[in-house]
Design a protein around this motif. Structure first.
Motif, PDB file in Angstrom:
ATOM      1  N   PHE A 134     -11.788 -14.316 -32.157  1.00 50.84           N
ATOM      2  CA  PHE A 134     -13.065 -15.003 -32.303  1.00 50.84           C
ATOM      3  C   PHE A 134     -13.088 -16.153 -31.309  1.00 50.84           C
ATOM      4  N   SER A 135     -14.107 -16.159 -30.447  1.00 47.51           N
ATOM      5  CA  SER A 135     -14.220 -17.148 -29.375  1.00 47.51           C
ATOM      6  C   SER A 135     -15.585 -17.802 -29.402  1.00 47.51           C
ATOM      7  N   SER A 136     -15.695 -18.891 -28.647  1.00 46.35           N
ATOM      8  CA  SER A 136     -16.991 -19.530 -28.422  1.00 46.35           C
ATOM      9  C   SER A 136     -17.100 -19.862 -26.932  1.00 46.35           C
ATOM     10  N   ALA A 137     -18.319 -20.057 -26.485  1.00 44.56           N
ATOM     11  CA  ALA A 137     -18.603 -20.160 -25.056  1.00 44.56           C
ATOM     12  C   ALA A 137     -17.843 -21.267 -24.324  1.00 44.56           C
ATOM     13  N   PHE A 138     -17.750 -22.436 -24.906  1.00 48.00           N
ATOM     14  CA  PHE A 138     -17.169 -23.567 -24.180  1.00 48.00           C
ATOM     15  C   PHE A 138     -15.768 -23.904 -24.665  1.00 48.00           C
ATOM     16  N   CYS A 139     -15.015 -22.896 -25.035  1.00 48.38           N
ATOM     17  CA  CYS A 139     -13.676 -23.061 -25.603  1.00 48.38           C
ATOM     18  C   CYS A 139     -12.625 -22.702 -24.545  1.00 48.38           C
ATOM     19  N   ALA A 140     -11.979 -23.719 -23.972  1.00 40.38           N
ATOM     20  CA  ALA A 140     -10.951 -23.458 -22.956  1.00 40.38           C
ATOM     21  C   ALA A 140      -9.761 -22.680 -23.518  1.00 40.38           C
ATOM     22  N   PRO A 141      -9.248 -23.006 -24.708  1.00 39.26           N
ATOM     23  CA  PRO A 141      -8.138 -22.207 -25.254  1.00 39.26           C
ATOM     24  C   PRO A 141      -8.527 -20.743 -25.490  1.00 39.26           C
ATOM     25  N   CYS A 142      -9.826 -20.487 -25.683  1.00 40.83           N
ATOM     26  CA  CYS A 142     -10.272 -19.102 -25.873  1.00 40.83           C
ATOM     27  C   CYS A 142     -10.023 -18.263 -24.618  1.00 40.83           C
ATOM     28  N   ARG A 143     -10.238 -18.861 -23.457  1.00 43.55           N
ATOM     29  CA  ARG A 143     -10.017 -18.131 -22.195  1.00 43.55           C
ATOM     30  C   ARG A 143      -8.536 -17.794 -22.028  1.00 43.55           C
ATOM     31  N   ALA A 144      -7.678 -18.741 -22.335  1.00 42.45           N
ATOM     32  CA  ALA A 144      -6.233 -18.489 -22.246  1.00 42.45           C
ATOM     33  C   ALA A 144      -5.805 -17.445 -23.272  1.00 42.45           C
ATOM     34  N   THR A 145      -6.377 -17.520 -24.462  1.00 38.15           N
ATOM     35  CA  THR A 145      -6.062 -16.544 -25.507  1.00 38.15           C
ATOM     36  C   THR A 145      -6.484 -15.153 -25.076  1.00 38.15           C
ATOM     37  N   ARG A 146      -7.660 -15.044 -24.462  1.00 37.99           N
ATOM     38  CA  ARG A 146      -8.142 -13.751 -23.956  1.00 37.99           C
ATOM     39  C   ARG A 146      -7.132 -13.140 -22.999  1.00 37.99           C
ATOM     40  N   ARG A 147      -6.584 -13.947 -22.099  1.00 39.29           N
ATOM     41  CA  ARG A 147      -5.604 -13.435 -21.128  1.00 39.29           C
ATOM     42  C   ARG A 147      -4.338 -12.941 -21.834  1.00 39.29           C
ATOM     43  N   VAL A 148      -3.830 -13.735 -22.784  1.00 38.31           N
ATOM     44  CA  VAL A 148      -2.601 -13.368 -23.495  1.00 38.31           C
ATOM     45  C   VAL A 148      -2.808 -12.072 -24.278  1.00 38.31           C
ATOM     46  N   LEU A 149      -3.895 -11.987 -25.035  1.00 35.74           N
ATOM     47  CA  LEU A 149      -4.127 -10.800 -25.863  1.00 35.74           C
ATOM     48  C   LEU A 149      -4.381  -9.560 -25.016  1.00 35.74           C
ATOM     49  N   ALA A 150      -5.115  -9.700 -23.924  1.00 35.07           N
ATOM     50  CA  ALA A 150      -5.363  -8.563 -23.037  1.00 35.07           C
ATOM     51  C   ALA A 150      -4.059  -8.074 -22.421  1.00 35.07           C
ATOM     52  N   GLU A 151      -3.194  -9.013 -22.054  1.00 35.05           N
ATOM     53  CA  GLU A 151      -1.904  -8.635 -21.472  1.00 35.05           C
ATOM     54  C   GLU A 151      -1.049  -7.882 -22.489  1.00 35.05           C
ATOM     55  N   VAL A 152      -0.975  -8.396 -23.706  1.00 34.59           N
ATOM     56  CA  VAL A 152      -0.182  -7.725 -24.742  1.00 34.59           C
ATOM     57  C   VAL A 152      -0.768  -6.359 -25.062  1.00 34.59           C
ATOM     58  N   ALA A 153      -2.090  -6.272 -25.208  1.00 30.59           N
ATOM     59  CA  ALA A 153      -2.728  -4.979 -25.496  1.00 30.59           C
ATOM     60  C   ALA A 153      -2.458  -3.976 -24.372  1.00 30.59           C
TER      61      ALA A 153
END
Length: 111
Positions: A31-50
């Protein structure tokens, strides 16, 4: 949508409720929101693991656009990550930016 699992454990999610297909072995729901910097980093980590683990999908949900689901799952901040097993049962939940090693460990409970 999000309903209780038949065995009384965590919520059970399906493809229709998420708006995306579940992974064959597990699903990482972010779950993310538009102006969330940690969300962008989380997206990278989860995409890499997936991408590393066969049968694991990464689904990112815009919390602001899916308020009904956010409320149903009691998501209070972004990023929030849910780890689902193959049946869509929530087996782990984390708030904040996860470390790659922690995501991999959490997947061990789901697969």
């Amino acid at each position: 949508m999000a309903e209780a699992a038949p065995d009384g454990s965590g919520p059970l999610l399906d493809s229709a409720g998420l708006g995306a297909e579940l992974g064959a072995r597990a699903t990482l729901v972010q779950f993310s929101s538009a102006f969330c910097a940690p969300c962008r980093a989380t997206r990278r980590v989860l995409a890499e693991v997936a991408g590393m683990v066969p049968g694991v999908a990464h689904v990112e949900i815009d919390a602001e656009a899916r308020l009904e689901l956010v409320r149903a799952l009691d998501v209070l901040s972004t990023p929030t990550v849910l780890v689902l097993d193959a049946d869509g049962r929530v087996v782990r939940r984390a708030v904040g930016q996860p470390r790659k090693a922690d995501v991999i460990a959490a997947l061990g409970e789901a697969v």
